[in-house]
Design a protein around this motif. Sequence first.
Motif, short mmCIF file in Angstrom:
data_model
loop_
_atom_site.label_atom_id
_atom_site.label_comp_id
_atom_site.label_asym_id
_atom_site.label_seq_id
_atom_site.Cartn_x
_atom_site.Cartn_y
_atom_site.Cartn_z
N MET A 283 0.83 -1.20 0.00
CA MET A 283 0.00 0.00 0.00
C MET A 283 0.87 1.26 0.00
O MET A 283 0.62 2.21 -0.75
CB MET A 283 -0.93 0.00 1.21
CG MET A 283 -1.78 1.26 1.36
SD MET A 283 -3.07 1.39 0.11
CE MET A 283 -4.25 0.19 0.76
N THR B 243 2.52 1.87 -3.56
CA THR B 243 1.62 2.33 -4.62
C THR B 243 0.96 3.66 -4.28
O THR B 243 0.81 4.52 -5.15
CB THR B 243 0.54 1.27 -4.90
OG1 THR B 243 -0.16 0.96 -3.67
CG2 THR B 243 1.15 -0.01 -5.43
N LEU B 244 0.58 3.83 -3.03
CA LEU B 244 -0.07 5.07 -2.62
C LEU B 244 0.86 6.26 -2.79
O LEU B 244 0.45 7.33 -3.24
CB LEU B 244 -0.51 4.95 -1.16
CG LEU B 244 -1.29 6.13 -0.54
CD1 LEU B 244 -2.63 6.29 -1.24
CD2 LEU B 244 -1.50 5.90 0.96
N GLY C 218 -4.43 1.03 -3.43
CA GLY C 218 -3.50 2.13 -3.17
C GLY C 218 -3.43 3.10 -4.32
O GLY C 218 -3.42 4.32 -4.13
N GLY D 196 -5.10 6.96 -4.15
CA GLY D 196 -4.03 7.94 -4.08
C GLY D 196 -4.45 9.35 -4.43
O GLY D 196 -4.22 10.29 -3.65
N ASN E 284 3.24 8.67 5.61
CA ASN E 284 3.89 7.36 5.50
C ASN E 284 4.59 6.95 6.79
O ASN E 284 4.79 5.75 7.03
CB ASN E 284 4.94 7.38 4.39
CG ASN E 284 4.34 7.56 3.01
OD1 ASN E 284 3.21 7.17 2.77
ND2 ASN E 284 5.10 8.14 2.11
#
Length: 456
Positions: free
Chosen positions: A29, A32-33, A155, A159, A179
């Motif tokens: 996640m 990709t996010l 993700g 986003g 993050n």
Amino acid sequence: MSPDDQQREKQGLDPRGRSALLAVLLGVMLSTLDTAIANVALPTIAADLQSHAADAIWVINAYQLAVVATMLPFAALGDGIGPRRVFLGGLVLFTVASGLCMAATSVELLAAARAFQGIGAGAMMSVNIALIRQIYPPTKLGRGVGINALVGSIGFVIGPTVASLLLSAASWPWLFGINVPLGLLAIACAWPTLPSSPPRPHGFDVGTAVLTATSFAALIFALGSMAQLAAWTQVLPAVVLTVVAGALLLHRQRGHATPMLPVDLLRRPMFALSAVTAVCAFATQGLAFVSLPFYFEQVLHRDAANAGYLMTSWPVVVAITAPLAGRLSDRHAPGLLGGIGLAVLAVGMCGLALQSHDPSLPMLVLWMALCGAGFGFFQAPNLTALMSSAPPHRSGGASGVIGVVRLLGQASGAALVALCFHLAGLRDGPTVALALGGVTAGLAAVASFARLRVRA
């Protein structure tokens, strides 16, 4: 099946297994996010750090360069020291680098921090499927891989929306700051629960890994430098390094049964055409997702939050159409399905490029959804073609190629956006980039249809 696998088959995942799975999925996640968030925020970052839009694209390129350069070496390292160590190292580095991104005060510092993020993401992405394979019993591996793919898609889907919500309430550094707590949670779950593997001290060739990383890093840097219209004194050394390192890599791998860079698979026509299709298709995606925030904000004068919401329609439709395409790929030729999807993508990209300067919201959503439908229709059939055209004992190499061609295409697309900005300026550059995306999608469609004439 081993006794342990039989026991897991009967009982399902125990709390330790669920915690390990959560850690892996959080890593997927985060990787990709973070890509989708950075794309949406790029115009805001460029303005706040007083940077030219083309220079700010290195915030994207640095991340992709690092991931492309390190994915194959980290995959091989995971075979030697075990995927647990590689994943944990990548997760810690990604979390620390996210804090550095948050503290960056210039585009150069932010790009450097993003490069460290990319190294961490490359480590996690290279071994996540190997960890899933250890967490799940063999007969339920498909379920684990499916969950992994679903989380990656989610993700990417959420986003743009997450970026829009955060930008409407806070400044851009918090896009990376989010993050840090997620990374710490993943570390807390991963450290005590990720399965260990006995190390194999002779399973990793350091020289080959260095040559692989150097080849891909120099290639992406050369593409980015050429797109920036940099001086020949910067471009030429990068091109020479790419050629020399690549030649040495091919020589060093000659005769190896399972080369780190699996060029042996590219001798198979179906595999090679599928790889070319993927590079062109993901270059289209890179052209779109880097240029669209500038297109919505600078050309159509929408704010950052609205730009993120508009961009969400593409990945949402991808998530809807991809499962349908996957089922159809069991009965129809991937070349046919992928070609149709990519032709639709080309139409959608050209439709966006040809919009007036004040298009209606429904028309924008329609063209974005058309792009998403075309891209979603391409992905699963192309993945099927790549994996089915490789022999079973080379599945690991095929998986590595899938990740590399995806990231190589996206990095090439981002570099082409920078070139469009340099040649056409910030006002017309996004529109030119979208039109160029229509061309690359058309080339991908041609490559896909060409697979109808070859055998796997």
